[in-house]
Design an enzyme around this catalytic site. Structure first.
Site, PDB file in Angstrom:
ATOM      1  N   TYR A 105       0.855  -1.186   0.000  1.00  0.00           N
ATOM      2  CA  TYR A 105       0.000   0.000   0.000  1.00  0.00           C
ATOM      3  C   TYR A 105       0.893   1.240   0.000  1.00  0.00           C
ATOM      4  CZ  TYR A 105      -2.936   3.781   1.656  1.00  0.00           C
ATOM      5  OH  TYR A 105      -3.577   4.985   1.770  1.00  0.00           O
ATOM      6  N   GLU A 192      -3.793   7.577  -3.715  1.00  0.00           N
ATOM      7  CA  GLU A 192      -3.567   6.270  -3.118  1.00  0.00           C
ATOM      8  C   GLU A 192      -3.333   5.221  -4.195  1.00  0.00           C
ATOM      9  OE1 GLU A 192      -6.125   5.154   0.535  1.00  0.00           O
ATOM     10  OE2 GLU A 192      -6.853   3.890  -1.078  1.00  0.00           O
TER      11      GLU A 192
END
Ligand code: GDP
Ligand code: MN
Length: 396
Positions: A105, A192
């Site tokens: 991530y 993101e």
């Protein structure tokens, strides 16, 4: 404003980030045609991904792999039209499926507390970061960037080692830098990449593995207040997924925010609108919206605002609070009378108008048998009582 994965990926690509090529498709036939092009270019499998502005598409069945054009068409047919968190899928992204070795991530947010862009990374990629934050907060590594210097390469290197991406430091530093640059250049609140994946590449000349770091998903939220600086980003607004009432409000230039309560508020001026909401709450009610009709509103605009408020089925009473300055009270009264004559359903209204032409407004409203209030406290209390079913409804 949220933008779709495909648009977010274009922005990342423009900053030189590694994003595998994709196509968009709106029908199973288009999915098939796109898949055929990827297969012809050597893909073993393709991935078909729902384009909706919510996370967790994978879990909801909105991301599927296909090994042939037939399968891609069938998968496309299954995903197009399905509902994910209440949103109907109208388009999908088609790309060569990556062979994922590991998912990470990587994200950047605007942290209001530290007033800096904060970069976050985790080895727990592929699952929603909110879930990681809940179940394993220690797995999320954070660093704050310098307001002038931005993300320093040494900081990005530390992050790479913290999440165990030591073998891809150079690429990670470049990607994290690009992420922060995208955030700054586009005035985003959030950028993101989840998963940032290590994927298996074609074997090198000596047959050795050539793993690469690529952005397989992208999510960007833009700062609405900064959109005027980015006319090109306005084109990324997805009207398919916007509440039609919000779209109409924007086209009318009315500042409208939908809320959960039962008392519709029509006010001029953002400050007065907030005060009105506070008074409704103090009187024990819940506002159904924030609505600022703006300065100098004419009858037509008042009628349009009324339409927006009435589009919300939860509205049980409407509180109109106008402080006449440039806005003329009699104009507003005309607008209210006009709006009520056309209104789709009978909803009681309490009106308080002071300032410019207030006497004329009061006369018009009296003749039209509107309920008026002398003070704002009284207006709020009456509206709350009506919404609660305790007082007389409609025109007095
Ligand atoms: P999200 O669930 O809405 O965040 O959608 P993602 O784009 O992140 O996809 C969800 C999951 O699908 C990823 O975490 C991957 O595990 C998987 N996935 C996405 N793209 C590919 C791909 O190209 N190849 C493979 N094998 N899996 C993929
Ligand atoms: Mn994802």
């Amino acid at each position: 404003m949220k933008i779709q994965e495909a648009d977010a990926k274009s922005l990342l690509l423009a900053h030189g980030l590694p994003v595998p090529p994709w196509e968009l498709a709106r029908s199973p036939a288009e999915v098939r045609a796109a898949a055929e092009r990827f297969f012809a270019a050597g893909a073993a499998r393709v991935v078909v991904k729902a384009q909706v502005l919510v996370g967790g598409r994978g879990k909801a069945g909105g991301v599927k792999l296909a090994g042939s054009a037939d399968e891609a068409e069938a998968v496309g047919a299954a995903i197009l039209g399905m509902e994910i968190k209440g949103i109907t899928v109208r388009k999908v992204l088609v790309a060569e499926a990556a062979e994922i070795v590991r998912e990470y991530y990587l994200g950047a947010i605007l942290d209001r507390a530290s007033r800096r862009i904060v970069v976050m990374a985790s080895a727990e990629g592929g699952v929603e970061i909110e879930e990681v934050a809940r179940t394993n907060p220690g797995a999320i590594h954070r660093l704050a960037t310098h307001p002038f210097l931005g993300l320093q390469p040494w900081q990005a290197r530390q992050l790479a080692y913290a999440v165990g991406l030591g073998g891809h430091v150079r690429d990670f530093v470049r990607i994290a830098g690009g992420l922060v640059a995208t955030m700054r250049d586009r005035d985003a609140d959030l950028v993101e990449v989840n998963p940032l994946a290590v994927v298996r590449g074609a074997p090198g000349p000596a047959g050795q593995a050539t793993d690469q770091l690529v952005c397989l998903d992208a999510k960007i939220t833009l700062d609405d207040s900064a959109l005027s600086r980015h006319p090109d980003l306005e084109a990324m607004r997805d009207l398919d997924e916007e509440d039609p009432v919000d779209v109409e409000a924007r086209s009318l230039g009315i500042n409208y925010i939908h809320l959960d309560g039962s008392i519709g508020c029509m006010v001029n001026g953002a400050g007065l609108a907030m005060t009105t909401m506070d008074l409704v709450k103090r009187a024990g009610g819940e506002p159904a919206n924030f609505l600022d009709i703006g300065g100098g509103a004419k009858a037509e605009r008042v009628a349009a605002a009324m339409r927006l408020i009435l589009a919300d089925p939860k509205v049980q009473a409407i509180l109109v609070n106008i402080f006449g300055g440039i806005t003329r009270g009699d104009e507003v009264a005309h607008g209210l009378i006009e709006a009520r004559s056309r209104q789709s359903r009978e909803v009681p209204m309490v009106v308080r108008i002071v300032g410019t032409n207030a006497e004329e407004a009061a006369r018009l409203l009296r003749e039209a048998r509107f309920e008026t209030a002398a003070s704002l406290d009284e207006a709020a209390a009456t509206a709350v009582a009506i919404a609660a079913g305790g007082a007389m409804g409609g025109a007095a």
